[in-house]
Design an enzyme around this catalytic site. Structure first.
Site, short mmCIF file in Angstrom:
data_model
loop_
_atom_site.label_atom_id
_atom_site.label_comp_id
_atom_site.label_asym_id
_atom_site.label_seq_id
_atom_site.Cartn_x
_atom_site.Cartn_y
_atom_site.Cartn_z
N SER A 134 -14.44 5.99 -19.85
CA SER A 134 -13.80 5.55 -18.63
C SER A 134 -13.23 4.15 -18.88
O SER A 134 -13.95 3.26 -19.31
CB SER A 134 -14.83 5.53 -17.51
N LYS A 160 -10.36 8.52 -19.39
CA LYS A 160 -10.16 8.44 -17.94
C LYS A 160 -9.69 7.05 -17.59
O LYS A 160 -10.31 6.05 -17.99
CB LYS A 160 -11.48 8.77 -17.26
N LEU A 161 -8.56 6.96 -16.88
CA LEU A 161 -8.01 5.67 -16.47
C LEU A 161 -8.36 5.43 -15.01
O LEU A 161 -8.12 6.29 -14.16
CB LEU A 161 -6.49 5.66 -16.62
N LYS A 162 -8.91 4.26 -14.71
CA LYS A 162 -9.12 3.88 -13.32
C LYS A 162 -7.77 3.52 -12.74
O LYS A 162 -6.97 2.82 -13.38
CB LYS A 162 -10.07 2.69 -13.26
N ASP A 188 -9.06 8.21 -12.15
CA ASP A 188 -10.09 8.10 -11.11
C ASP A 188 -9.71 6.98 -10.16
O ASP A 188 -9.57 5.83 -10.57
CB ASP A 188 -11.45 7.80 -11.76
N ASN A 190 -11.42 6.22 -7.23
CA ASN A 190 -12.55 5.67 -6.46
C ASN A 190 -12.17 5.39 -5.00
O ASN A 190 -12.40 4.29 -4.49
CB ASN A 190 -13.12 4.40 -7.13
N GLU A 213 -9.47 12.17 -9.92
CA GLU A 213 -10.81 12.09 -9.34
C GLU A 213 -10.81 11.23 -8.08
O GLU A 213 -10.31 10.10 -8.10
CB GLU A 213 -11.72 11.49 -10.42
N ASP A 238 -16.02 13.16 -6.65
CA ASP A 238 -17.16 12.39 -7.14
C ASP A 238 -17.94 11.89 -5.91
O ASP A 238 -18.89 12.55 -5.46
CB ASP A 238 -16.63 11.23 -8.02
N LYS A 262 -23.13 13.42 -10.75
CA LYS A 262 -23.96 12.28 -11.15
C LYS A 262 -25.34 12.51 -10.55
O LYS A 262 -25.47 12.53 -9.32
CB LYS A 262 -23.38 10.97 -10.60
N GLY A 290 -20.72 9.01 -14.91
CA GLY A 290 -21.48 7.88 -15.45
C GLY A 290 -21.59 6.74 -14.46
O GLY A 290 -20.69 6.55 -13.63
#
Ligand code: NPQ
Ligand code: MG
Length: 368
Positions: A134, A160-162, A188, A190, A213, A238, A262, A290
């Site tokens: 990540s 995975k790119l934020k 992702d 968030n 995500e 998530d 998770k 994670g």
């Protein structure tokens, strides 16, 4: 098996580089470790709650308080086995990360006493796994490209790119152009986007992402479903999934086609396995998320990720991706894969010297 006492230990692990997501920037991982002492031996686990309630409503001191005041008192009188723990905690609402830590420590002790590995107990079908990495939000796209290059060279099977508003189409486009169509790439958010961003997010479809995500708020399955209907990029949840019941509801309303599991977020490894089972029965792939775990959580996550439905690489990176020093021996990538621990319990214990060097506080709670 009877519990004689529990040690709660706070540790602080400096990160090798700051980790920036749409939720904020982290430079140190404060973690809570749980050591259960029973008449049949000891068990270790980690509580993945963060120092502050940003990713989820739980936070480290709150989790310690819930464990101390509401979870341990109901366990002390019990004849313990792993399946008895979650039902004993049912009267405490939410606090999945606190519950998961205690259940996992009990599971570790119980399995160790029986010479069984967590992987075998859960139903693992693989001995080593390709894993992903990540990558946080960077200062510049060029800096991001350097970081991705380094991780690909190390052998990670998925990057995975934020993302967040203002850091999405351009970095994704540049990473795809630079590293080619063969790289498994995901993003992702968030929870950083709103329903009004749906037309913008569908522009990500041009870059062949394996998933996006959690673009929207945790409770907003409706907007995830609306987006999923228009997006050719698969939607992964998530933050929205805190139980097998949530997973079943999200699948039924077509809010996602992939689930990030998770164990901390869902209350433990047994509930995590139930989500795996629900997803698998519905034909959805899952993967293990994670939380910047110490070696204790990393070990247990590898056991879970070895189940047959975990068909996508997890956020289970090598220790060196995050830490110079950990409480356990480091986990390393060998030929692009990480070994699933095969020893009893979670398969690893803290190194006493490293543990002491990283500990900031300890507390002992005796059975009455
Ligand atoms: C995720 N994890 O998938 C999380 C979010 C996250 C590896 O991307 C400290 C502790 C900081 C846990 C930042 C990854 C964190 C954290 C982000 C978890 O959404
Ligand atoms: Mg996530």
């Amino acid at each position: 098996m009877k519990l004689t006492g529990v040690e709660l230990r706070k540790v602080a692990l400096p990160l090798v580089t700051p980790f920036r997501t749409s939720l904020g920037t982290q430079t140190v991982r404060d973690a809570l470790l749980v050591r259960v002492v029973t008449d049949e031996g000891e068990g270790w686990a980690e509580c993945v709650a963060e120092d502050e309630p940003t990713y989820c409503p739980e936070y480290l001191e709150g989790a310690a308080d819930v464990i101390r005041r509401f979870l341990l008192p109901v366990l002390f009188p019990l004849d313990l086995d792993p399946a008895a723990v979650a039902p004993a905690f049912e009267h405490v609402r939410a606090h999945q990360m606190a519950k998961s830590a205690v259940e996992t420590a009990v599971l570790d002790a119980w399995l160790r006493a029986r010479g069984l590995s967590l992987a075998a107990y859960l139903g693992a079908v693989r001995r080593s796994l390709p894993v992903g990495v990540s990558v946080g939000i960077a200062e510049t796209v060029d800096a991001l490209l350097d970081t991705v290059d380094r991780h690909l060279a190390a052998g990670y099977a998925r990057v995975k790119l934020k993302i967040e508003p203002g850091w999405d189409l351009e970095p994704v486009k540049r990473v795809r152009e630079t590293f080619g169509a063969g790289v498994m790439l995901t993003v992702d958010a968030n929870t950083a986007y709103e329903a009004a961003d749906i037309p913008h997010l569908t522009r990500l479809d041009a870059y062949g992402l394996a998933m996006i995500e959690q673009p929207f708020a945790p409770g907003d399955l409706h907007t995830h479903a609306r987006f999923a209907a228009r997006s050719s990029t698969p939607v992964c949840l998530d933050e929205s999934i805190t139980s097998a019941r949530d997973a079943a509801a999200a699948i039924r309303m077509d809010a996602c086609s992939i689930i990030n599991i998770k164990p901390g977020r869902v209350g433990g490894y047994l509930e995590a396995r139930r989500i795996h089972d629900v997803a698998r029965a519905n034909g959805l792939p899952v993967w293990c998320g994670g939380m910047l775990e110490t070696g204790l959580g990393r070990a247990a996550n590898l056991a879970l990720a070895a189940l047959p439905g975990f068909t996508l690489p997890g956020d289970i990176s090598a220790t060196a991706r995050y830490y110079e020093r950990d409480v356990t021996a480091p986990f390393v990538l060998v030929g692009g894969e990480m070994a699933v621990p095969s020893g009893p319990g979670i398969g690893i214990t803290p190194d006493p010297e490293d543990l002491d060097a990283l500990t900031t506080a300890t507390e002992w709670i005796s059975a009455p």
